[in-house]
Design a protein around this motif. Structure first.
Motif, PDB file in Angstrom:
ATOM      1  N   VAL A 188      46.664  10.993  68.376  1.00  0.00           N
ATOM      2  CA  VAL A 188      46.022  12.164  68.990  1.00  0.00           C
ATOM      3  C   VAL A 188      44.562  12.395  68.597  1.00  0.00           C
ATOM      4  O   VAL A 188      43.989  13.429  68.958  1.00  0.00           O
ATOM      5  CB  VAL A 188      46.844  13.461  68.751  1.00  0.00           C
ATOM      6  N   GLY A 189      43.954  11.453  67.873  1.00  0.00           N
ATOM      7  CA  GLY A 189      42.517  11.580  67.562  1.00  0.00           C
ATOM      8  C   GLY A 189      42.177  12.908  66.916  1.00  0.00           C
ATOM      9  O   GLY A 189      42.770  13.295  65.912  1.00  0.00           O
ATOM     10  N   GLY A 190      41.248  13.628  67.508  1.00  0.00           N
ATOM     11  CA  GLY A 190      40.788  14.885  66.915  1.00  0.00           C
ATOM     12  C   GLY A 190      41.596  16.111  67.335  1.00  0.00           C
ATOM     13  O   GLY A 190      41.152  17.240  67.117  1.00  0.00           O
ATOM     14  N   SER A 191      42.797  15.909  67.901  1.00  0.00           N
ATOM     15  CA  SER A 191      43.542  17.059  68.457  1.00  0.00           C
ATOM     16  C   SER A 191      43.949  18.102  67.421  1.00  0.00           C
ATOM     17  O   SER A 191      44.000  19.297  67.737  1.00  0.00           O
ATOM     18  CB  SER A 191      44.800  16.591  69.192  1.00  0.00           C
ATOM     19  N   LEU A 192      44.264  17.672  66.186  1.00  0.00           N
ATOM     20  CA  LEU A 192      44.659  18.689  65.187  1.00  0.00           C
ATOM     21  C   LEU A 192      43.471  19.587  64.865  1.00  0.00           C
ATOM     22  O   LEU A 192      43.635  20.796  64.659  1.00  0.00           O
ATOM     23  CB  LEU A 192      45.216  18.030  63.916  1.00  0.00           C
ATOM     24  N   ASP A 193      42.260  18.998  64.845  1.00  0.00           N
ATOM     25  CA  ASP A 193      41.056  19.812  64.634  1.00  0.00           C
ATOM     26  C   ASP A 193      40.921  20.850  65.751  1.00  0.00           C
ATOM     27  O   ASP A 193      40.537  21.991  65.524  1.00  0.00           O
ATOM     28  CB  ASP A 193      39.797  18.936  64.604  1.00  0.00           C
ATOM     29  N   GLY A 194      41.249  20.422  66.973  1.00  0.00           N
ATOM     30  CA  GLY A 194      41.208  21.331  68.131  1.00  0.00           C
ATOM     31  C   GLY A 194      42.255  22.431  67.991  1.00  0.00           C
ATOM     32  O   GLY A 194      41.971  23.603  68.201  1.00  0.00           O
ATOM     33  N   MET A 195      43.483  22.051  67.621  1.00  0.00           N
ATOM     34  CA  MET A 195      44.562  23.048  67.500  1.00  0.00           C
ATOM     35  C   MET A 195      44.260  24.053  66.387  1.00  0.00           C
ATOM     36  O   MET A 195      44.602  25.228  66.482  1.00  0.00           O
ATOM     37  CB  MET A 195      45.889  22.362  67.187  1.00  0.00           C
TER      38      MET A 195
END
Ligand code: UDP
Length: 245
Positions: A188-195
């Motif tokens: 998921v790449g940078g998705s946790l940073d987004g969440m």
């Protein structure tokens, strides 16, 4: 049976967001492990220059076009993909159904504290969601057996891996036979940073215009170096088009 289009030897699924969300549900209900990757042009180019990584990508069970550049490439190849399927949105769509479908997520990756923060935000956004474990992405190789054990003990069936490419895809492949309950592992790449809300998602207008990459570049100018591969990607796709014709 998958319906894919080859973009520089990466088989990208010809699938809509709705069907990709359904496919994940089928994976969770199955009895085996599935790998889901979400490439943008930078990742496709990484695979072109790294045979091991390319082979891992080719072993995926589902590949969705995270970057608008991958959709544009399919158009250049005159075999258009139906739409962009951003990894972030795909994961959000699964989360909308998480409480009903019994999904159990484990978040692996990002800087210390981010996965925990992302889990708290998602619990507020999707009441009833089960996030059964989190772990940051700055660990050493010798920590990995303990991480695998923790994921197994958590009984997670969806594993989100945010370690950046190609590390996350190689990791997902490396542990395919050891993750006992995981049915879907998604890079998921940078998705946790987004969440976690530490990196802002582009406003919808940028997403609709296919300019999310531009917004991210403006917010994180350090990404510019990575983007230097984009002209090369376009040239390679055009070469492939003439090769096919
Ligand atoms: N990351 C990590 N461990 C590392 C290197 C990176 O957990 O050793 C994380 C980083 O903190 C970020 C993610 O991996 O959350 C990669 O994000 P990036 O924006 O590069 O991914 P993209 O969305 O562009 O694929």
């Amino acid at each position: 049976m998958r319906d894919t289009i080859n973009i520089l030897d990466i088989p990208v699924d010809r699938i809509t967001m709705e069907d990709a969300t359904r496919r994940i549900s089928e994976f969770v209900n199955s009895s085996s492990y599935h790998m889901v990757f979400t490439p943008n042009p930078e990742i496709v180019m990484l695979a072109c220059n790294n045979t091991d990584f390319k082979e891992v990508m080719q072993r995926a069970d589902l590949i969705v076009p995270d970057g608008i550049g991958v959709v544009l490439a399919s158009k250049i190849l005159r075999d258009a993909l139906p739409e962009r399927v951003a990894g972030y949105d795909l994961v959000q769509n699964t989360m909308k159904q998480a409480a009903d479908k019994g999904y159990r997520y484990y978040f692996l990756g990002s800087k210390p504290g981010i996965a925990e923060q992302a889990s708290q935000k998602m619990r507020t956004k999707y009441p009833g969601i089960q996030i059964v474990g989190v772990r940051d992405g700055y660990f050493k190789a010798e920590d990995e057996p303990a991480i695998i054990e923790e994921i197994n003990n958590s009984h997670a069936n969806i594993l989100l891996v945010a370690l950046g490419a190609p590390r996350q895809e190689l990791w997902i492949d490396k542990y395919s036979s050891q993750l006992q309950h995981v049915r879907v592992a998604i890079g998921v790449g940078g998705s946790l940073d987004g969440m976690a809300d530490v990196v802002k998602r582009a406003p919808e207008i940028f997403q609709k215009l296919g300019l999310e990459w531009f917004y991210r570049l403006a917010c994180q100018p350090t990404r510019a170096k990575r983007m230097l591969v984009l002209p090369k990607f376009v040239i390679e796709v055009i070469k492939e088009k003439f090769h096919k014709e």
